[in-house]
Design an enzyme around this catalytic site. Structure first.
Site, mmCIF file in Angstrom:
data_model
loop_
_atom_site.group_PDB
_atom_site.id
_atom_site.type_symbol
_atom_site.label_atom_id
_atom_site.label_comp_id
_atom_site.label_asym_id
_atom_site.label_seq_id
_atom_site.Cartn_x
_atom_site.Cartn_y
_atom_site.Cartn_z
ATOM 1 C CB VAL A 1 -5.260 3.349 -96.091
ATOM 2 C CG1 VAL A 1 -5.789 2.208 -96.953
ATOM 3 C CG2 VAL A 1 -5.746 4.691 -96.605
ATOM 4 N N GLY A 2 -7.486 1.600 -94.219
ATOM 5 C CA GLY A 2 -8.882 1.280 -93.886
ATOM 6 C C GLY A 2 -9.249 1.883 -92.538
ATOM 7 C CB CYS B 1 -20.313 -14.592 -95.323
ATOM 8 S SG CYS B 1 -21.340 -13.960 -96.640
ATOM 9 C CD GLU C 1 -24.795 -7.416 -94.702
ATOM 10 O OE1 GLU C 1 -24.907 -8.609 -94.324
ATOM 11 O OE2 GLU C 1 -25.769 -6.664 -94.833
ATOM 12 C CE LYS D 1 -8.861 -1.793 -97.125
ATOM 13 N NZ LYS D 1 -8.213 -3.096 -97.524
ATOM 14 C CD GLU E 1 -17.120 -16.839 -91.077
ATOM 15 O OE1 GLU E 1 -16.478 -15.879 -90.613
ATOM 16 O OE2 GLU E 1 -18.055 -16.703 -91.861
ATOM 17 N N GLY F 1 -4.801 -0.559 -100.305
ATOM 18 C CA GLY F 1 -3.873 -0.570 -99.178
ATOM 19 C C GLY F 1 -4.382 -1.470 -98.079
ATOM 20 N N GLY G 1 -6.033 -2.794 -94.631
ATOM 21 C CA GLY G 1 -7.167 -2.466 -93.782
ATOM 22 C C GLY G 1 -6.737 -1.819 -92.474
HETATM 23 P P1 NAP Z 1 -11.535 -8.905 -92.533
HETATM 24 O O1 NAP Z 1 -10.180 -9.263 -92.136
HETATM 25 O O2 NAP Z 1 -12.480 -8.425 -91.513
HETATM 26 O O3 NAP Z 1 -11.386 -7.818 -93.688
HETATM 27 C C1 NAP Z 1 -12.467 -7.211 -94.311
HETATM 28 C C2 NAP Z 1 -12.063 -5.857 -94.821
HETATM 29 O O4 NAP Z 1 -11.753 -5.006 -93.725
HETATM 30 C C3 NAP Z 1 -10.824 -5.871 -95.694
HETATM 31 O O5 NAP Z 1 -10.953 -4.895 -96.698
HETATM 32 C C4 NAP Z 1 -9.739 -5.472 -94.705
HETATM 33 O O6 NAP Z 1 -8.610 -4.949 -95.319
HETATM 34 C C5 NAP Z 1 -10.479 -4.432 -93.904
HETATM 35 N N1 NAP Z 1 -9.902 -4.111 -92.603
HETATM 36 C C6 NAP Z 1 -9.092 -4.873 -91.823
HETATM 37 N N2 NAP Z 1 -8.794 -4.213 -90.685
HETATM 38 C C7 NAP Z 1 -9.413 -3.012 -90.738
HETATM 39 C C8 NAP Z 1 -9.488 -1.890 -89.853
HETATM 40 N N3 NAP Z 1 -8.845 -1.862 -88.677
HETATM 41 N N4 NAP Z 1 -10.235 -0.826 -90.230
HETATM 42 C C9 NAP Z 1 -10.878 -0.831 -91.404
HETATM 43 N N5 NAP Z 1 -10.835 -1.851 -92.282
HETATM 44 C C10 NAP Z 1 -10.117 -2.938 -91.949
HETATM 45 O O7 NAP Z 1 -12.286 -10.097 -93.249
HETATM 46 P P2 NAP Z 1 -11.704 -11.044 -94.386
HETATM 47 O O8 NAP Z 1 -10.857 -12.053 -93.729
HETATM 48 O O9 NAP Z 1 -11.131 -10.244 -95.480
HETATM 49 O O10 NAP Z 1 -13.071 -11.679 -94.937
HETATM 50 C C11 NAP Z 1 -13.634 -12.810 -94.395
HETATM 51 C C12 NAP Z 1 -14.748 -12.463 -93.412
HETATM 52 O O11 NAP Z 1 -15.767 -11.715 -94.056
HETATM 53 C C13 NAP Z 1 -15.447 -13.682 -92.893
HETATM 54 O O12 NAP Z 1 -15.662 -13.565 -91.499
HETATM 55 C C14 NAP Z 1 -16.779 -13.689 -93.612
HETATM 56 O O13 NAP Z 1 -17.804 -14.353 -92.974
HETATM 57 C C15 NAP Z 1 -17.040 -12.253 -93.773
HETATM 58 N N6 NAP Z 1 -17.967 -12.040 -94.877
HETATM 59 C C16 NAP Z 1 -19.241 -11.616 -94.618
HETATM 60 C C17 NAP Z 1 -20.143 -11.436 -95.634
HETATM 61 C C18 NAP Z 1 -21.538 -10.976 -95.370
HETATM 62 O O14 NAP Z 1 -22.156 -10.457 -96.267
HETATM 63 N N7 NAP Z 1 -22.069 -11.125 -94.192
HETATM 64 C C19 NAP Z 1 -19.745 -11.641 -96.943
HETATM 65 C C20 NAP Z 1 -18.449 -12.082 -97.184
HETATM 66 C C21 NAP Z 1 -17.562 -12.253 -96.141
HETATM 67 P P3 NAP Z 1 -7.356 -5.946 -95.621
HETATM 68 O O15 NAP Z 1 -7.835 -6.894 -96.647
HETATM 69 O O16 NAP Z 1 -6.319 -5.043 -96.111
HETATM 70 O O17 NAP Z 1 -7.027 -6.631 -94.321
#
Ligand code: NAP
Ligand code: MG
Length: 484
Positions: A211-212, A284, A250, A175, A382, A206, A208
């Site tokens: 469908v996530g 990140c 991660e 996803k 962050e 879709g 998060g």
């Molecule tokens: P996010 O909001 O946590 O979203 C990450 C993924 O999770 C997306 O595919 C999102 O889908 C999905 N998601 C959201 N709610 C969910 C739920 N209830 N159940 C299952 N999946 C769900 O993070 P982001 O804003 O996209 O990304 C930025 C964050 O990622 C930052 O905190 C960054 O530090 C972290 N990051 C970490 C690394 C690492 O390797 N440590 C690398 C890159 C980024 P949607 O997009 O549809 O909301």
């Protein structure tokens, strides 16, 4: 070379491209132009079970293949990515807004090297070995993997999960972030073009939260591999834990770059600023806290300001551009919100943090912030945008304490003119990766990556990344063991 064509408004499950019943349409926009560049189905929650079932069928097939078949498949996918390098680079740049040359390097060339590294690791991995009791220890793919990835380095983050999962014999339901699904579907088309069996790699587009969430709540997977925010990761880990499924997480970071008194300040500050502002700071492991000796603070701030002001913010396709837009209007608001709260807290924004001149696109000029207290939000949370905080430290012990005073522990940088000292200090930092004197990611991307503390569980890349997808079986009294 013919371009790969990806069917419009379709996801890819069980080897078929289709639009699930009851799916809504989701428009993908280019953050530099705000134009719609694709439409994908927004799968409903009920679709999760169909995707998991397809992956279970895929797992039956794939887990029965030989290691050599799987290694060759990874190499064929790497070749396909190279053949379509320019198309994938342009697509990814258009989806996230990162300059084209950065998209080509980070989202095509790097994932290609990761795929090749896993072909080699798979060939020498201890799949079946003897222990000192004379038992066999067998490693095999754990089962269906639910992979959930963010938008910031989308292809790299997918391949960092897909390559080891496929090497292990697992199947995957991915996803991708809703903002950047097109590169994921492109990878699915490449997998199809190399003949990966149906159901081994499935892409569900879709939201998060819809469908996530439904995928993570499903039964029938063994591992969830998540990259994203601490907030969502904590929830995903809880749900997986309740199912006794494994969660590799991660998460975020607030990584320090510590400059010691014996370092070359100019080189250290210039390199840190550039490193922090890669992908408009949406990274990140960006070094977002620059910690310098107190008596050099003003000098460091001046150098950082000069580098920040040298950025050319604009069209990602223009070769002179060094910073594209942020990924979305919402992300830009998150960043400017942090900056205005920092100012109310008494911080000084030395430069940047302004919506750039273009009338379209989510541009923001890179910001240098100083005069921050150690307990303030901007020093601890962050931001995920082009914002560097410059702070003073009072010597070695204070610098290490300040670096470690964070709920995160993803990455850190140390700068010192004395190699022995740098090596020693690196060992005192609580972070999954420590970089000494500005070293870049090596050409061979096998060093483990992941977080201490609230930056996550588990590691990606190299052999540690493969361990995450493997189950372990001891066979006692194994008749194939000749000598005990
Ligand atoms: P996010 O909001 O946590 O979203 C990450 C993924 O999770 C997306 O595919 C999102 O889908 C999905 N998601 C959201 N709610 C969910 C739920 N209830 N159940 C299952 N999946 C769900 O993070 P982001 O804003 O996209 O990304 C930025 C964050 O990622 C930052 O905190 C960054 O530090 C972290 N990051 C970490 C690394 C690492 O390797 N440590 C690398 C890159 C980024 P949607 O997009 O549809 O909301
Ligand atoms: Mg989100």
């Amino acid at each position: 070379m013919a371009e790969i064509s990806v069917p419009s408004n379709s996801l890819f499950v069980g080897g078929r491209w289709y639009r699930p019943e009851a799916a809504a349409d989701f428009e993908v926009r280019n953050p530099a132009t705000e134009e719609v560049i694709g439409i994908v189905p927004e799968a409903p929650a009920e679709f999760a079970s169909e995707a998991i079932a397809a992956a279970q069928a895929g797992f039956e097939l794939w887990s029965a293949t030989s290691v050599e078949t799987r290694a060759k498949t990874l190499e064929r996918l790497a070749e396909a990515m190279e053949v379509h390098r320019s198309q994938l680079g342009r697509l990814t740049s258009a989806e996230i807004g990162t300059p084209l040359k950065d998209a080509l390097g980070g989202q095509v060339d790097l994932p290609v090297r990761v795929l090749r590294s896993y072909a080699e690791i798979a060939r020498r991995y201890p799949w079946d070995e003897r222990d000192e009791a004379g038992s066999s220890v067998v490693r095999e793919g754990a089962g269906v993997v639910v992979a959930i990835t963010p938008w910031n380095f989308p292809v790299h983050q997918i391949i960092a999960k897909l390559a080891p999962a496929l090497a292990a014999g697992c199947s995957v339901v991915l996803k991708p972030a809703e903002l950047t699904p097109l590169n994921a579907l492109f990878l699915a088309a490449l997998c199809e073009s190399i003949g990966l069996p149906d159901g081994v790699f499935n892409v569900v587009t879709g939201q998060g939260s819809v469908v996530g969430e439904a995928l993570v709540q499903s039964d029938g997977y063994e591992i969830v591999s998540f990259t994203g925010s601490l907030k969502v990761g904590r929830h995903v880990g809880e749900v997986a834990g309740s199912k006794i499924a494994r969660a590799a997480l991660e998460l975020g970071g607030k990584s320090p770059a510590i400059v010691f008194v014996d370092a070359d300040l100019t080189v250290a500050v210039q390199t840190t600023v550039r490193n922090c502002f890669v992908n408009a700071g949406q990274k990140c492991n960006a070094p977002t806290r620059l910690l310098v000796p107190r008596n050099r603070l003003d000098e460091a701030v001046a150098i950082a300001k000069e580098v920040a002001e040298s950025y050319v913010v604009g069209d990602p396709n223009d070769p002179s551009t060094t910073m594209g837009p942020l990924v979305s209007a919402a992300q830009r608001e998150v960043v400017t919100g942090f900056l205005s709260r920092a100012q109310s807290d008494g911080a000084r924004i030395v430069t940047g943090g302004r919506a750039a001149q273009q009338d379209r696109g989510y541009f923001l000029t890179p910001a240098i912030v100083t005069d921050v207290s150690r307990s303030s939000e901007i020093a601890r949370e962050e931001v995920f945008g082009p914002v560097l905080v410059v702070m003073a430290h009072d010597g070695e012990d204070d610098a290490i304490a300040l670096a470690n005073d964070s709920e995160y522990g993803l990455s850190a940088e140390v700068w010192s003119g004395d190699p022995g000292r740098a090596a020693h200090l690196a060992r005192r930092i609580k972070a999954g990766q420590v970089r000494v004197n500005g070293v870049r990611t090596p050409a061979l991307p096998v060093s483990p990556f992941g977080g201490y503390k609230r930056s996550g569980n588990g590691r990606e890349l190299g052999e540690f990344g493969l361990d995450e997808f493997v189950e372990i079986k001891a066979v006692l009294g194994d008749p194939t063991v000749s000598e005990a």
